[in-house]
Scaffold this motif. Structure first.
Motif, mmCIF file in Angstrom:
data_model
loop_
_atom_site.group_PDB
_atom_site.id
_atom_site.type_symbol
_atom_site.label_atom_id
_atom_site.label_comp_id
_atom_site.label_asym_id
_atom_site.label_seq_id
_atom_site.Cartn_x
_atom_site.Cartn_y
_atom_site.Cartn_z
ATOM 1 N N ILE A 105 0.882 -1.311 -0.249
ATOM 2 C CA ILE A 105 0.062 0.065 0.009
ATOM 3 C C ILE A 105 0.940 1.306 0.063
ATOM 4 C CG2 ILE A 105 -1.467 1.506 1.459
ATOM 5 C CD1 ILE A 105 -2.788 -1.490 2.190
ATOM 6 N N ILE A 106 2.007 1.234 0.832
ATOM 7 C CA ILE A 106 2.681 2.536 0.935
ATOM 8 C C ILE A 106 3.428 2.688 -0.400
ATOM 9 C CG2 ILE A 106 4.826 2.984 1.924
ATOM 10 C CD1 ILE A 106 3.960 2.035 4.580
ATOM 11 N N GLN A 107 3.949 1.201 -1.085
ATOM 12 C CA GLN A 107 4.500 1.835 -2.326
ATOM 13 C C GLN A 107 3.596 2.169 -3.534
ATOM 14 O OE1 GLN A 107 5.961 -2.050 -3.812
ATOM 15 N NE2 GLN A 107 7.790 -1.425 -4.563
ATOM 16 N N ALA A 108 2.191 1.581 -3.683
ATOM 17 C CA ALA A 108 1.555 2.222 -4.362
ATOM 18 C C ALA A 108 1.122 3.700 -4.316
ATOM 19 C CB ALA A 108 0.187 1.513 -4.330
ATOM 20 N N VAL A 109 0.809 3.991 -3.189
ATOM 21 C CA VAL A 109 0.672 5.555 -2.823
ATOM 22 C C VAL A 109 1.847 6.365 -3.212
ATOM 23 C CG1 VAL A 109 0.184 7.206 -1.008
ATOM 24 C CG2 VAL A 109 -0.999 5.022 -0.940
ATOM 25 N N SER A 110 3.121 5.738 -3.131
ATOM 26 C CA SER A 110 3.930 6.527 -3.218
ATOM 27 C C SER A 110 4.371 6.752 -4.785
ATOM 28 C CB SER A 110 5.294 6.115 -2.557
ATOM 29 O OG SER A 110 5.706 4.900 -2.986
ATOM 30 N N MET A 111 4.057 5.654 -5.609
ATOM 31 C CA MET A 111 4.228 5.724 -6.976
ATOM 32 C C MET A 111 3.099 6.688 -7.642
ATOM 33 S SD MET A 111 4.987 1.858 -8.028
ATOM 34 C CE MET A 111 4.798 2.198 -9.940
ATOM 35 N N VAL A 112 1.862 6.798 -7.056
ATOM 36 C CA VAL A 112 0.698 7.702 -7.505
ATOM 37 C C VAL A 112 1.584 8.939 -6.978
ATOM 38 C CG1 VAL A 112 -1.441 8.496 -7.050
ATOM 39 C CG2 VAL A 112 -1.034 6.052 -7.385
ATOM 40 N N LEU A 113 1.954 9.331 -5.854
ATOM 41 C CA LEU A 113 2.324 10.635 -5.567
ATOM 42 C C LEU A 113 3.353 11.144 -6.604
ATOM 43 C CD1 LEU A 113 2.132 13.046 -3.480
ATOM 44 C CD2 LEU A 113 3.767 11.964 -2.221
ATOM 45 N N MET A 114 4.247 10.093 -6.644
ATOM 46 C CA MET A 114 5.489 10.566 -7.725
ATOM 47 C C MET A 114 5.244 10.618 -9.163
ATOM 48 S SD MET A 114 8.322 10.803 -5.988
ATOM 49 C CE MET A 114 9.664 10.555 -7.495
ATOM 50 N N THR A 115 4.078 10.163 -9.723
ATOM 51 C CA THR A 115 3.425 10.515 -10.914
ATOM 52 C C THR A 115 2.879 11.846 -10.842
ATOM 53 O OG1 THR A 115 2.869 7.981 -11.151
ATOM 54 C CG2 THR A 115 1.724 9.590 -12.684
ATOM 55 N N PHE A 116 2.170 12.009 -10.069
ATOM 56 C CA PHE A 116 1.584 13.609 -10.033
ATOM 57 C C PHE A 116 2.780 14.599 -9.668
ATOM 58 C CE2 PHE A 116 -2.560 11.350 -8.543
ATOM 59 C CZ PHE A 116 -3.305 11.720 -9.617
ATOM 60 N N LEU A 117 3.666 14.272 -8.914
ATOM 61 C CA LEU A 117 4.907 15.370 -8.818
ATOM 62 C C LEU A 117 5.523 15.451 -10.132
ATOM 63 C CD1 LEU A 117 6.076 14.436 -5.261
ATOM 64 C CD2 LEU A 117 4.984 16.497 -6.036
ATOM 65 N N ALA A 121 5.838 18.865 -12.330
ATOM 66 C CA ALA A 121 7.115 19.384 -12.958
ATOM 67 C C ALA A 121 7.397 19.584 -14.225
ATOM 68 C CB ALA A 121 8.192 18.242 -12.351
ATOM 69 N N LEU A 122 6.994 18.407 -14.998
ATOM 70 C CA LEU A 122 6.805 18.699 -16.661
ATOM 71 C C LEU A 122 6.160 19.738 -17.060
ATOM 72 C CD1 LEU A 122 7.241 15.096 -17.668
ATOM 73 C CD2 LEU A 122 8.777 16.704 -18.043
ATOM 74 N N LYS A 123 5.013 19.841 -16.790
ATOM 75 C CA LYS A 123 4.014 21.111 -16.960
ATOM 76 C C LYS A 123 4.841 22.443 -16.764
ATOM 77 C CE LYS A 123 -0.835 19.274 -17.021
ATOM 78 N NZ LYS A 123 -1.855 19.180 -16.142
ATOM 79 N N ARG A 124 5.140 22.478 -15.498
ATOM 80 C CA ARG A 124 5.914 23.678 -15.145
ATOM 81 C C ARG A 124 7.196 24.049 -16.007
ATOM 82 N NH1 ARG A 124 7.470 25.649 -9.116
ATOM 83 N NH2 ARG A 124 8.013 27.710 -9.698
ATOM 84 N N SER A 125 8.141 23.033 -16.183
ATOM 85 C CA SER A 125 9.116 23.191 -17.036
ATOM 86 C C SER A 125 8.824 23.631 -18.389
ATOM 87 C CB SER A 125 10.059 22.231 -16.970
ATOM 88 O OG SER A 125 9.423 21.156 -17.816
ATOM 89 N N PHE A 126 7.636 23.127 -19.074
ATOM 90 C CA PHE A 126 7.256 23.684 -20.457
ATOM 91 C C PHE A 126 6.313 24.727 -20.504
ATOM 92 C CE2 PHE A 126 8.775 19.172 -21.116
ATOM 93 C CZ PHE A 126 9.687 19.535 -22.019
ATOM 94 N N ALA A 127 6.008 25.165 -19.552
ATOM 95 C CA ALA A 127 4.925 26.286 -19.433
ATOM 96 C C ALA A 127 5.404 27.526 -19.912
ATOM 97 C CB ALA A 127 4.467 26.780 -17.882
ATOM 98 N N VAL A 128 4.738 28.179 -20.729
ATOM 99 C CA VAL A 128 5.127 29.439 -21.584
ATOM 100 C C VAL A 128 4.757 30.779 -20.562
ATOM 101 C CG1 VAL A 128 5.117 31.038 -23.559
ATOM 102 C CG2 VAL A 128 4.877 28.443 -23.767
ATOM 103 N N THR A 129 5.991 31.251 -20.278
ATOM 104 C CA THR A 129 5.589 32.538 -19.300
ATOM 105 C C THR A 129 6.227 33.876 -20.240
ATOM 106 O OG1 THR A 129 7.965 32.287 -18.621
ATOM 107 C CG2 THR A 129 6.073 31.584 -17.321
ATOM 108 N N ARG A 130 5.309 34.833 -20.025
ATOM 109 C CA ARG A 130 5.224 36.052 -20.808
ATOM 110 C C ARG A 130 5.915 37.206 -19.931
ATOM 111 N NH1 ARG A 130 0.354 36.430 -25.086
ATOM 112 N NH2 ARG A 130 0.899 34.598 -26.126
#
Length: 132
Positions: A105-117, A121-130
């Protein structure tokens, strides 16, 4: 009899002399964990109960009955010992299964959490800022 680091077992002690004996148990090796000790003592010799004044056939039959009673007691003791061992091993297996479940259970929760993180992080790095 002296045994170091024993987990389980049996000891048969036949006294050579008549008298009082002392049985000592120690938990020096592992004082942090509790131990369960069970033992059974059988005192006396069944052959002493057959009197020599009886006829040979009666004495023989009494000895046979006493041997059968002793064999039944040994079977009962063996069953008690095996039930106790089975209970201890079942408790260990259930504890291990519980730990595996919680670990999964701890492993599954940590994998889901890492996926969201990682998605964040990817959305933030590719976000266009003006900058204006």
């Amino acid at each position: 009899f002296n045994e170091e680091k024993g987990t389980d077992g049996r000891v048969l002690f036949s006294a050579q002399e008549v008298g009082q004996y002392t049985v000592c148990f120690s938990n020096r090796m592992s004082t942090l964990t509790s131990k369960t000790v069970s033992f059974q003592m059988v005192v006396g010799d069944p052959e002493d109960r057959v009197h020599a004044t009886r006829p040979a056939l009666t004495a023989t039959m009494e000895r046979s009955v006493l041997r059968l009673a002793e064999a039944l007691n040994e079977i009962r003791n063996e069953q008690t010992y095996l039930r106790t061992r089975e209970r201890v091993h079942r408790d260990t297996a259930e504890s291990t299964n519980e730990r595996v479940l919680y670990g999964g259970i701890i492993q599954a929760v940590s994998m889901v959490l890492m996926t969201f993180l990682q998605v964040y992080a990817l959305k933030r790095s590719f976000a266009v800022t003006r900058k204006v």
